[in-house]
Design a protein around this motif. Structure first.
Motif, PDB file in Angstrom:
ATOM      1  N   ASP A  15       0.898  -1.326  -0.069  1.00 55.88           N
ATOM      2  CA  ASP A  15       0.033   0.056  -0.100  1.00 55.88           C
ATOM      3  C   ASP A  15       0.773   1.375  -0.072  1.00 55.88           C
ATOM      4  O   ASP A  15       0.591   2.253  -0.489  1.00 55.88           O
ATOM      5  N   ASP A  16       1.955   1.077   0.740  1.00 54.41           N
ATOM      6  CA  ASP A  16       2.770   2.342   0.982  1.00 54.41           C
ATOM      7  C   ASP A  16       3.320   2.589  -0.511  1.00 54.41           C
ATOM      8  O   ASP A  16       3.606   3.944  -1.058  1.00 54.41           O
ATOM      9  N   HIS A  17       3.900   1.655  -1.093  1.00 54.20           N
ATOM     10  CA  HIS A  17       4.371   1.976  -2.628  1.00 54.20           C
ATOM     11  C   HIS A  17       3.489   2.496  -3.669  1.00 54.20           C
ATOM     12  O   HIS A  17       3.589   3.339  -4.331  1.00 54.20           O
ATOM     13  N   VAL A  18       2.160   1.629  -3.451  1.00 57.79           N
ATOM     14  CA  VAL A  18       0.987   2.216  -4.309  1.00 57.79           C
ATOM     15  C   VAL A  18       0.617   3.750  -4.161  1.00 57.79           C
ATOM     16  O   VAL A  18       0.493   4.334  -4.849  1.00 57.79           O
ATOM     17  N   SER A  19       0.584   3.993  -3.036  1.00 53.55           N
ATOM     18  CA  SER A  19       0.471   5.435  -2.529  1.00 53.55           C
ATOM     19  C   SER A  19       1.524   6.511  -3.248  1.00 53.55           C
ATOM     20  O   SER A  19       1.354   7.460  -3.863  1.00 53.55           O
ATOM     21  N   LEU A  20       2.839   5.903  -2.948  1.00 51.61           N
ATOM     22  CA  LEU A  20       3.835   6.791  -3.551  1.00 51.61           C
ATOM     23  C   LEU A  20       3.885   6.780  -5.159  1.00 51.61           C
ATOM     24  O   LEU A  20       4.047   8.023  -5.537  1.00 51.61           O
ATOM     25  N   VAL A  21       3.534   5.854  -5.799  1.00 57.52           N
ATOM     26  CA  VAL A  21       3.354   5.756  -7.129  1.00 57.52           C
ATOM     27  C   VAL A  21       2.160   6.536  -7.558  1.00 57.52           C
ATOM     28  O   VAL A  21       2.479   7.664  -8.642  1.00 57.52           O
ATOM     29  N   LYS A  22       1.284   6.783  -6.782  1.00 56.03           N
ATOM     30  CA  LYS A  22       0.014   7.493  -7.233  1.00 56.03           C
ATOM     31  C   LYS A  22       0.317   9.053  -6.957  1.00 56.03           C
ATOM     32  O   LYS A  22      -0.229   9.932  -7.807  1.00 56.03           O
ATOM     33  N   ALA A  23       1.112   9.257  -5.965  1.00 57.76           N
ATOM     34  CA  ALA A  23       1.567  10.794  -5.833  1.00 57.76           C
ATOM     35  C   ALA A  23       2.296  11.217  -6.792  1.00 57.76           C
ATOM     36  O   ALA A  23       2.289  12.354  -7.311  1.00 57.76           O
ATOM     37  N   LYS A  24       3.580  10.304  -7.314  1.00 59.82           N
ATOM     38  CA  LYS A  24       4.188  10.553  -8.337  1.00 59.82           C
ATOM     39  C   LYS A  24       3.273  10.867  -9.713  1.00 59.82           C
ATOM     40  O   LYS A  24       3.695  11.752 -10.572  1.00 59.82           O
ATOM     41  N   ARG A  25       2.405   9.808  -9.930  1.00 62.61           N
ATOM     42  CA  ARG A  25       1.499  10.289 -11.116  1.00 62.61           C
ATOM     43  C   ARG A  25       0.929  11.444 -11.082  1.00 62.61           C
ATOM     44  O   ARG A  25       0.578  12.097 -11.826  1.00 62.61           O
ATOM     45  N   HIS A  26       0.125  11.784  -9.924  1.00 61.53           N
ATOM     46  CA  HIS A  26      -0.386  13.251  -9.808  1.00 61.53           C
ATOM     47  C   HIS A  26       0.630  14.209 -10.128  1.00 61.53           C
ATOM     48  O   HIS A  26       0.244  15.394 -10.775  1.00 61.53           O
ATOM     49  N   GLU A  27       1.726  14.233  -9.405  1.00 61.35           N
ATOM     50  CA  GLU A  27       2.796  15.250  -9.815  1.00 61.35           C
ATOM     51  C   GLU A  27       3.049  15.137 -11.320  1.00 61.35           C
ATOM     52  O   GLU A  27       3.158  16.338 -11.896  1.00 61.35           O
ATOM     53  N   LEU A  28       3.264  14.130 -12.051  1.00 64.15           N
ATOM     54  CA  LEU A  28       3.507  14.116 -13.548  1.00 64.15           C
ATOM     55  C   LEU A  28       2.211  14.830 -14.094  1.00 64.15           C
ATOM     56  O   LEU A  28       2.499  15.611 -15.135  1.00 64.15           O
ATOM     57  N   GLU A  29       1.087  14.531 -13.914  1.00 63.75           N
ATOM     58  CA  GLU A  29      -0.011  15.033 -14.511  1.00 63.75           C
ATOM     59  C   GLU A  29      -0.184  16.353 -14.206  1.00 63.75           C
ATOM     60  O   GLU A  29      -0.577  17.390 -15.098  1.00 63.75           O
TER      61      GLU A  29
END
Length: 469
Positions: A15-29
Motif C-alpha cells: 500500500d505504501d508503494h502504491v500511494s507513492l506511485v500515485k503521488a508521483k503520477r499526480h505530480e506528473l499530471e
C-alpha cells in the motif's frame, strides 16, 4: 525501463508503494497541465490566440504564489504539502531560465597545443546573477515562517470569538484573527527575537523590491502607453501638483504631506501621474537631444526637465517605501503585458510575489509587536480608536514606543543589507549578531542593482518599508 503504470501493477501488494506511485503520477499530471498551458499560452482552445509566452509564465508564477501562500493570516510555518508544492512547481517554471543563454568567448586548446577562441553558450547574465539571489530570498522567507513553529509567547483568537476573548487588532482588516499576548506582554528575549525576525524579513523585502524595480526599468515602454499620454507634464500632473513639484526649493517629504494619501486609490493615482510625467519629460529631452540646434533656452529647458524628472522619481521611491503592498501602476501593467522577454518576465514576477509575501509577513509581525506595546501601555488602544476615526492607508508616519523617528530600533539601510556600504552601522542590539545565514552571498550577487535607486534611498534616509493597514 518500467512506466508508472507497470510499477503500480508490480507493487500492487504494498500500500505504501502504491500511494507513492500515485503521488508521483499526480505530480506528473500536474507538470503536464502546467506546461500544456504554457505551450498553449493560456488559449485552451488551441487556436493560437493566447498571450505571449512571457506573459503566460508571469501569470503562472503569480497564480502559483496566490494559491500556495494565500493571505498568510498567521505567523506560522507553511503546511508541508503547500511548501512542497511551491518548491516543486516554482522549480518547474524557473527551469526555463536554464535554457535562456548567450554566446560568450572562451579559450579552447586544440590537440596540437594551440589556443583558439570559440564561442560557447552560457546562461544569460541577468538570470545567472538574479535567479540564485531570488531563490536565496525565497528560502530565507520560508525559513522565517518556519521559525514560528512551537512558539508560545503569542496566539490568535478567531474573529468570531466573544469580545471578552478577542485580542488586539491593529488594522481595520476585521476578517483576520486577533492577536493575544500574555498580560504583561512578551518577554524581553521574545521581544528581541521578534524584532530580529522582522529585520530578516525586511532584508527580503528590500532586496526583492530592488530587483523588481530594476527589471521593470529595463522593460520597454509600450507604444500604446505612450500614445495615450497627455501632451506635457503639467497636463499629466494637474496644476496644483505641477506647481508643487517645480518650485525652486523642493522637499519630497513636505510635498507628500500635502497630498491626500488616505486611501489606496489616491496613492495609486499619484503614482500613475508621476510615472506618466517622467515618461513625458524623458521623451521631450530625447527629442531635443536628437536635434542639432542647441540654444541656451533649450539647454535651460532640458536642465529643468531633468530636475523635475529626478524629483518625480524620488517621490515614486518614497511611495514604494511607504506603501510596499501597493497594486501595480498603469505603466507597470502595460510593461508586463507587452513584455516579450521571457527572462525579464520570470525575474519580475518571482521578485514581485516574494515582495508581496514579505510585506504580508511584516504586517503579521507588526501585529504581534503592536499587541505587545498595548499590553505594556493600554492607552495606545484608546489612541488607536481616536486615530481610526481619521481615514488613513497606513501608519508609516506614526511612531510606536521604542521606535526612533527613522524607523525601528534595528532598522538598516538597503546598503547595509546588500553589502554596498563599506561602513557598517553600529548597533547595540545583540540579536543582530546571529549566524551569517541571513547575510549570504545574495548580497554580493545583488550588488549590481542600479546606483540611482540606491543613492536616492540613502540620500533621503528612507526607513525600512512599513506595513500597510
Amino acid at each position: 525501463m518500467t512506466t508508472i503504470d507497470e510499477q503500480e501493477t508490480t507493487i500492487s501488494g504494498d500500500d505504501d508503494h502504491v500511494s507513492l506511485v500515485k503521488a508521483k503520477r499526480h505530480e506528473l499530471e500536474q507538470m503536464k497541465e502546467r506546461f500544456a498551458k504554457l505551450i498553449l499560452r493560456e488559449d485552451m482552445s488551441g487556436g493560437g490566440k493566447g498571450v505571449s509566452s512571457a506573459l503566460a509564465l508571469s501569470n503562472a508564477i503569480t497564480n502559483l504564489a496566490a494559491s500556495a501562500f494565500g493571505e498568510q493570516h498567521k505567523l506560522a510555518p507553511m503546511p508541508e504539502d503547500r511548501k512542497r508544492r511551491w518548491r516543486r512547481e516554482v522549480g518547474w517554471l524557473l527551469s526555463v531560465t536554464n535554457y535562456i543563454v548567450e554566446f560568450v568567448p572562451s579559450q579552447q586548446t586544440s590537440k596540437d597545443g594551440s589556443n583558439m577562441e570559440v564561442m560557447m553558450t552560457k546562461q544569460r547574465g541577468d538570470l545567472r546573477m538574479n535567479i540564485p539571489a531570488l531563490k536565496k530570498l525565497d528560502a530565507m522567507l520560508i525559513g522565517c515562517l518556519d521559525n514560528f513553529k512551537n512558539q508560545n509567547q503569542f496566539w490568535y483568537v478567531s474573529k468570531d470569538a466573544d469580545e471578552s476573548e478577542k485580542g488586539v487588532q491593529r488594522s481595520d482588516k476585521w476578517w483576520l484573527p486577533t492577536v493575544k499576548v500574555p498580560p504583561e506582554g512578551l518577554s524581553e528575549e521574545s521581544r528581541k527575537w521578534m524584532q530580529y525576525q522582522k529585520d530578516c524579513v525586511n532584508q527580503v523585502l528590500k532586496a526583492s523590491m530592488a530587483i523588481n524595480a530594476e527589471i521593470l526599468a529595463e522593460m520597454e515602454i509600450p507604444d500604446d502607453y505612450i500614445d495615450n499620454l497627455p501632451k506635457n507634464g503639467r497636463e499629466s500632473l494637474g496644476d496644483q501638483i505641477y506647481k508643487s513639484i517645480t518650485v525652486d526649493s523642493f522637499d519630497p517629504g513636505q510635498f507628500l504631506s500635502t497630498m491626500d494619501l488616505s486611501n489606496e486609490i489616491n496613492v495609486l493615482d499619484l503614482k500613475n501621474k508621476m510615472e506618466a510625467s517622467i515618461v513625458i519629460w524623458k521623451r521631450k529631452m530625447n527629442q531635443k537631444d536628437s536635434k542639432s540646434s542647441w540654444s541656451s533656452s533649450i539647454t535651460v529647458s532640458m536642465e529643468k526637465r531633468e530636475l523635475f524628472e529626478d524629483r518625480a522619481e524620488t517621490i515614486l521611491l518614497l511611495l514604494k517605501q511607504r506603501f510596499p503592498g501597493l497594486p501595480q501602476s498603469s505603466l507597470e501593467i502595460s510593461k508586463i503585458e507587452s513584455n516579450k522577454d521571457v527572462g525579464h518576465a520570470i525575474l519580475e514576477s518571482y521578485s514581485r510575489v516574494l515582495e508581496s509575501l514579505a510585506s504580508t509577513v511584516m504586517n503579521r509581525i507588526e501585529d504581534v509587536l503592536y499587541a505587545d506595546n498595548v499590553a505594556q501601555d493600554p492607552s495606545l488602544l484608546a489612541k488607536k480608536r481616536t486615530l481610526s476615526s481619521r481615514p488613513t492607508l497606513n501608519d508609516s508616519n506614526r511612531q510606536t514606543p521604542g521606535e526612533t523617528p527613522t524607523g525601528s530600533p534595528t532598522a538598516t539601510t538597503l546598503s547595509d543589507v546588500m553589502g554596498w556600504s563599506v561602513e557598517q552601522e553600529a548597533s547595540p542590539q545583540p540579536e543582530e549578531k546571529e549566524p551569517e545565514k541571513y547575510h549570504s552571498k545574495s548580497a554580493k550577487i545583488l550588488a549590481r542593482t542600479k546606483n540611482s535607486y540606491m543613492e536616492k534611498l540613502e540620500a533621503y534616509k528612507l526607513r525600512s518599508p512599513t506595513t500597510r493597514h
